[in-house]
Design a protein around this motif. Structure first.
Motif, PDB file in Angstrom:
ATOM      1  N   PRO A 117       0.829  -1.200   0.000  1.00  0.00           N
ATOM      2  CA  PRO A 117       0.000   0.000   0.000  1.00  0.00           C
ATOM      3  C   PRO A 117       0.870   1.258   0.000  1.00  0.00           C
ATOM      4  O   PRO A 117       1.947   1.273   0.585  1.00  0.00           O
ATOM      5  N   ARG A 118       0.394   2.252  -0.734  1.00  0.00           N
ATOM      6  CA  ARG A 118       1.119   3.514  -0.799  1.00  0.00           C
ATOM      7  C   ARG A 118       1.059   4.197   0.560  1.00  0.00           C
ATOM      8  O   ARG A 118       0.012   4.235   1.205  1.00  0.00           O
ATOM      9  N   LEU A 119       2.200   4.689   1.009  1.00  0.00           N
ATOM     10  CA  LEU A 119       2.242   5.393   2.281  1.00  0.00           C
ATOM     11  C   LEU A 119       1.469   6.701   2.160  1.00  0.00           C
ATOM     12  O   LEU A 119       1.551   7.390   1.156  1.00  0.00           O
ATOM     13  N   ARG A 120       0.737   7.032   3.174  1.00  0.00           N
ATOM     14  CA  ARG A 120      -0.041   8.261   3.167  1.00  0.00           C
ATOM     15  C   ARG A 120       0.730   9.341   3.908  1.00  0.00           C
ATOM     16  O   ARG A 120       1.155   9.160   5.041  1.00  0.00           O
ATOM     17  N   ASN A 121       0.897  10.434   3.222  1.00  0.00           N
ATOM     18  CA  ASN A 121       1.578  11.569   3.809  1.00  0.00           C
ATOM     19  C   ASN A 121       0.875  12.817   3.277  1.00  0.00           C
ATOM     20  O   ASN A 121       1.111  13.233   2.139  1.00  0.00           O
ATOM     21  N   ALA A 122       0.000  13.369   4.082  1.00  0.00           N
ATOM     22  CA  ALA A 122      -0.837  14.489   3.641  1.00  0.00           C
ATOM     23  C   ALA A 122       0.000  15.670   3.174  1.00  0.00           C
ATOM     24  O   ALA A 122      -0.299  16.277   2.143  1.00  0.00           O
ATOM     25  N   ALA A 123       1.053  16.007   3.912  1.00  0.00           N
ATOM     26  CA  ALA A 123       1.879  17.167   3.541  1.00  0.00           C
ATOM     27  C   ALA A 123       2.586  16.932   2.209  1.00  0.00           C
ATOM     28  O   ALA A 123       2.637  17.827   1.358  1.00  0.00           O
ATOM     29  N   ALA A 124       3.114  15.730   2.006  1.00  0.00           N
ATOM     30  CA  ALA A 124       3.811  15.420   0.754  1.00  0.00           C
ATOM     31  C   ALA A 124       2.826  15.391  -0.424  1.00  0.00           C
ATOM     32  O   ALA A 124       3.146  15.869  -1.520  1.00  0.00           O
ATOM     33  N   THR A 125       1.645  14.851  -0.205  1.00  0.00           N
ATOM     34  CA  THR A 125       0.630  14.805  -1.258  1.00  0.00           C
ATOM     35  C   THR A 125       0.191  16.213  -1.629  1.00  0.00           C
ATOM     36  O   THR A 125       0.092  16.554  -2.813  1.00  0.00           O
ATOM     37  N   ARG A 126      -0.032  17.035  -0.638  1.00  0.00           N
ATOM     38  CA  ARG A 126      -0.433  18.424  -0.881  1.00  0.00           C
ATOM     39  C   ARG A 126       0.651  19.151  -1.670  1.00  0.00           C
ATOM     40  O   ARG A 126       0.378  19.869  -2.627  1.00  0.00           O
ATOM     41  N   GLN A 127       1.899  18.978  -1.276  1.00  0.00           N
ATOM     42  CA  GLN A 127       3.020  19.622  -1.964  1.00  0.00           C
ATOM     43  C   GLN A 127       3.132  19.118  -3.409  1.00  0.00           C
ATOM     44  O   GLN A 127       3.377  19.898  -4.325  1.00  0.00           O
ATOM     45  N   ALA A 128       2.935  17.834  -3.608  1.00  0.00           N
ATOM     46  CA  ALA A 128       2.984  17.268  -4.962  1.00  0.00           C
ATOM     47  C   ALA A 128       1.884  17.849  -5.836  1.00  0.00           C
ATOM     48  O   ALA A 128       2.104  18.132  -7.024  1.00  0.00           O
ATOM     49  N   MET A 129       0.703  18.054  -5.258  1.00  0.00           N
ATOM     50  CA  MET A 129      -0.390  18.670  -6.018  1.00  0.00           C
ATOM     51  C   MET A 129      -0.059  20.116  -6.375  1.00  0.00           C
ATOM     52  O   MET A 129      -0.328  20.563  -7.497  1.00  0.00           O
ATOM     53  N   LEU A 130       0.528  20.848  -5.449  1.00  0.00           N
ATOM     54  CA  LEU A 130       0.929  22.228  -5.723  1.00  0.00           C
ATOM     55  C   LEU A 130       1.961  22.286  -6.852  1.00  0.00           C
ATOM     56  O   LEU A 130       1.866  23.120  -7.753  1.00  0.00           O
ATOM     57  N   GLU A 131       2.949  21.400  -6.802  1.00  0.00           N
ATOM     58  CA  GLU A 131       3.983  21.371  -7.841  1.00  0.00           C
ATOM     59  C   GLU A 131       3.395  20.990  -9.193  1.00  0.00           C
ATOM     60  O   GLU A 131       3.761  21.563 -10.226  1.00  0.00           O
ATOM     61  N   SER A 132       2.486  20.034  -9.197  1.00  0.00           N
ATOM     62  CA  SER A 132       1.818  19.638 -10.438  1.00  0.00           C
ATOM     63  C   SER A 132       1.024  20.815 -11.004  1.00  0.00           C
ATOM     64  O   SER A 132       1.081  21.108 -12.204  1.00  0.00           O
ATOM     65  N   ALA A 133       0.291  21.510 -10.147  1.00  0.00           N
ATOM     66  CA  ALA A 133      -0.496  22.665 -10.587  1.00  0.00           C
ATOM     67  C   ALA A 133       0.411  23.759 -11.130  1.00  0.00           C
ATOM     68  O   ALA A 133       0.119  24.352 -12.173  1.00  0.00           O
ATOM     69  N   ARG A 134       1.512  24.007 -10.454  1.00  0.00           N
ATOM     70  CA  ARG A 134       2.457  25.038 -10.902  1.00  0.00           C
ATOM     71  C   ARG A 134       2.967  24.717 -12.304  1.00  0.00           C
ATOM     72  O   ARG A 134       2.999  25.583 -13.181  1.00  0.00           O
ATOM     73  N   ARG A 135       3.336  23.469 -12.527  1.00  0.00           N
ATOM     74  CA  ARG A 135       3.811  23.056 -13.865  1.00  0.00           C
ATOM     75  C   ARG A 135       2.713  23.207 -14.909  1.00  0.00           C
ATOM     76  O   ARG A 135       2.952  23.699 -16.006  1.00  0.00           O
ATOM     77  N   GLN A 136       1.496  22.775 -14.566  1.00  0.00           N
ATOM     78  CA  GLN A 136       0.382  22.854 -15.510  1.00  0.00           C
ATOM     79  C   GLN A 136       0.043  24.310 -15.850  1.00  0.00           C
ATOM     80  O   GLN A 136      -0.163  24.640 -17.019  1.00  0.00           O
ATOM     81  N   PHE A 137      -0.020  25.185 -14.835  1.00  0.00           N
ATOM     82  CA  PHE A 137      -0.357  26.589 -15.073  1.00  0.00           C
ATOM     83  C   PHE A 137       0.757  27.312 -15.837  1.00  0.00           C
ATOM     84  O   PHE A 137       0.491  28.289 -16.529  1.00  0.00           O
ATOM     85  N   ALA A 138       1.989  26.853 -15.720  1.00  0.00           N
ATOM     86  CA  ALA A 138       3.095  27.453 -16.484  1.00  0.00           C
ATOM     87  C   ALA A 138       3.038  27.027 -17.949  1.00  0.00           C
ATOM     88  O   ALA A 138       3.499  27.753 -18.822  1.00  0.00           O
ATOM     89  N   ARG A 139       2.472  25.849 -18.220  1.00  0.00           N
ATOM     90  CA  ARG A 139       2.395  25.317 -19.591  1.00  0.00           C
ATOM     91  C   ARG A 139       1.157  25.747 -20.350  1.00  0.00           C
ATOM     92  O   ARG A 139       1.179  25.874 -21.569  1.00  0.00           O
ATOM     93  N   GLU A 140       0.054  25.913 -19.642  1.00  0.00           N
ATOM     94  CA  GLU A 140      -1.247  26.161 -20.281  1.00  0.00           C
ATOM     95  C   GLU A 140      -1.938  27.351 -19.625  1.00  0.00           C
ATOM     96  O   GLU A 140      -1.617  27.719 -18.497  1.00  0.00           O
ATOM     97  N   SER A 141      -2.920  27.881 -20.323  1.00  0.00           N
ATOM     98  CA  SER A 141      -3.719  28.962 -19.744  1.00  0.00           C
ATOM     99  C   SER A 141      -4.577  28.399 -18.606  1.00  0.00           C
ATOM    100  O   SER A 141      -4.829  27.190 -18.541  1.00  0.00           O
ATOM    101  N   TYR A 142      -5.053  29.288 -17.776  1.00  0.00           N
ATOM    102  CA  TYR A 142      -5.879  28.901 -16.632  1.00  0.00           C
ATOM    103  C   TYR A 142      -7.055  28.045 -17.075  1.00  0.00           C
ATOM    104  O   TYR A 142      -7.348  27.012 -16.474  1.00  0.00           O
ATOM    105  N   GLU A 143      -7.743  28.463 -18.147  1.00  0.00           N
ATOM    106  CA  GLU A 143      -8.911  27.726 -18.630  1.00  0.00           C
ATOM    107  C   GLU A 143      -8.567  26.330 -19.127  1.00  0.00           C
ATOM    108  O   GLU A 143      -9.393  25.431 -19.050  1.00  0.00           O
ATOM    109  N   ASN A 144      -7.379  26.156 -19.660  1.00  0.00           N
ATOM    110  CA  ASN A 144      -6.997  24.855 -20.223  1.00  0.00           C
ATOM    111  C   ASN A 144      -6.450  23.866 -19.201  1.00  0.00           C
ATOM    112  O   ASN A 144      -6.155  22.729 -19.552  1.00  0.00           O
TER     113      ASN A 144
END
Length: 190
Positions: free
Chosen positions: A9-36
């Motif tokens: 089972p994947r280890l659960r780490n709320a802080a690491a998951t939250r940070q990973a989501m932020l980094e993913s969002a940052r990359r996505q918003f840098a590549r595409e417009s907000y709407e996309n």
């Protein structure tokens, strides 16, 4: 025949998951417009359900607001005076390109890509007002302070865009570049 693979089972780490989501969002918003950019893409890059992104951040707008603050927010104008501002900003903007961090370039891309979105550009304006315009306005005397602060921001963003594009004339760190930028900033705050 291959031996069965035991999946742990994947280890659960709320802080690491939250940070990973932020980094993913940052990359996505840098590549595409907000709407996309969709929550599905952000979640998919992290390997979580899109509902978890909503659970952590509430909405795409709230996530964007959290992604956007600049790495230097709140620090770069601390203790600055109107008299020292032109030379200080000129120094910041004329550093050689190798010293410009990837985070700052990514932030600038997010700001530029969000310009066409009414929802995202509103957030960008609020953050720029808080982080740059309001502090510069406070430094200046009341006459046309808002206009002069906006001119300072225009020179900053224009210089940052050219630096990000690799216009070497502005990013070579020589004293002539700093001198000319300081003159532009001094004219903006007059």
């Amino acid at each position: 025949m291959l031996a069965p693979v035991c999946s742990q089972p994947r280890l659960r780490n709320a802080a690491a998951t939250r940070q990973a989501m932020l980094e993913s969002a940052r990359r996505q918003f840098a590549r595409e417009s907000y709407e996309n950019v969709g929550l599905r893409e952000i979640a998919g890059a992290v390997g979580v359900d899109p509902a978890l992104v909503c659970r952590y951040f509430g909405s795409k707008e709230a996530l964007f607001r959290e992604v956007l603050p600049h790495p230097d927010d709140g620090e770069f104008l601390e203790g600055m005076t109107a008299e020292a501002l032109p030379a200080y900003l000129a120094e910041l903007l004329s550093v050689p390109e190798c010293e410009v961090s990837a985070e700052k370039a990514e932030w600038l891309l997010i700001v530029m890509r969000s310009a066409g979105s009414p929802q995202a550009s509103k957030i960008v304006r609020e953050i720029l007002h808080e982080g740059v315009l309001a502090p510069v306005e406070k430094m200046l005397d009341a006459k046309d302070a808002e206009l002069r602060a906006a001119l300072v921001l225009a020179v900053m963003i224009g210089s940052a865009v050219l630096n990000t594009m690799g216009i070497e004339t502005l990013s070579d760190g020589n004293s002539r570049v700093r001198e000319k930028l300081a003159e532009l900033f001094a004219a903006a705050i007059r």
